[in-house]
Design a protein around this motif. Structure first.
Motif, PDB file in Angstrom:
ATOM      1  N   ILE A 119       1.248  -0.888   0.177  1.00 36.32           N
ATOM      2  CA  ILE A 119       0.314  -0.006  -0.102  1.00 36.32           C
ATOM      3  C   ILE A 119       0.566   1.180   0.210  1.00 36.32           C
ATOM      4  O   ILE A 119       1.087   1.956  -0.860  1.00 36.32           O
ATOM      5  N   GLN A 123       0.897   3.761  -2.942  1.00 37.71           N
ATOM      6  CA  GLN A 123       1.658   6.239  -2.411  1.00 37.71           C
ATOM      7  C   GLN A 123       2.360   6.482  -2.782  1.00 37.71           C
ATOM      8  O   GLN A 123       2.265   7.570  -3.427  1.00 37.71           O
ATOM      9  N   VAL A 132      -5.355   2.220  -4.476  1.00 42.60           N
ATOM     10  CA  VAL A 132      -4.784   1.223  -3.488  1.00 42.60           C
ATOM     11  C   VAL A 132      -5.957  -0.318  -3.524  1.00 42.60           C
ATOM     12  O   VAL A 132      -5.460  -0.899  -3.132  1.00 42.60           O
TER      13      VAL A 132
END
Length: 217
Positions: A119, A123, A132
């Motif tokens: 994740i 990002q 995501v």
């Protein structure tokens, strides 16, 4: 007693209807609830702690109510939604209401097990929050979600048999009316074997699908 083959065939079809429709509703709304719980906690993608606590409390309340009690309590709501409190479609309502929070918690566990490093990597590369969700959380958690849905299906098969005691039809209804009430052990055993076979098929299919979706193996 009606012709045995037609009786069992009709009951099995009713059970499949109840379980499949309820499972579909539970999968859609349960997964949505799971995503809401996973993404609105403190420090999550869409941090809304107050919303997270509220949704979590509602889910816990419905999970804590035994199905047979929920079945009775929801009778007015069931009549409002489908226009009746007996039959296959009347059983779909309480089965769905019971299945949604059950599946939501299982799916939530699978979603929370996704590696936080993936994740953070998405990002860091400029990925948006929805990226995501669609490209990390759901694909990585999919094997666990499928396994959770399999567990939900198995639980629903048991609950559908319980719903047969209040006129919902299906294999449970046959076991109660023609087996228990008439002291016919053969009918009881036949229904039991049918439920065992059905659960085994669902569990095996779910396990095979989950393994095929697990790219980490």
């Amino acid at each position: 007693m009606p012709d045995s083959f037609d009786l069992y065939l009709t009951a099995a079809w009713q059970t499949l209807q109840m379980v499949s429709v309820s499972a579909l509703v539970s999968a859609i709304f349960g997964l949505a609830l799971a995503l809401l719980l996973v993404t609105t906690g403190p420090g999550d993608l869409y941090a809304r702690p107050w919303l997270n606590r509220g949704v979590g409390s509602v889910v816990n309340v419905f999970r804590s109510v035994p199905f047979i009690i929920l079945l009775v309590v929801l009778l007015p709501f069931t009549r409002l939604v489908v226009g009746t409190t007996i039959g296959v479609w009347a059983a779909v309502v309480p089965l769905s209401v019971a299945g949604i929070p059950f599946f939501a918690r299982i799916a939530e566990v699978s979603l929370r097990e996704v590696d936080r490093g993936l994740i953070e990597a998405v990002q860091a590369m400029g990925g948006r929050k929805r990226d995501v969700l669609w490209h990390v959380l759901l694909p990585e958690a999919l094997p666990g979600i499928v396994s959770g849905l399999t567990i939900t299906l198995v639980a629903m098969i048991g609950s559908s048999a319980m719903a047969g005691a209040v006129g919902a039809g299906g294999l449970g209804d046959v076991a109660i009316r023609y087996g228990y009430q008439r002291f016919d052990t053969q009918v009881m055993v036949s229904v039991l074997i049918g439920l065992v076979v059905l659960v085994s098929v669902v569990q095996t299919a779910g396990d095979v699908l989950a393994r095929r979706l697990n790219h980490r193996q």
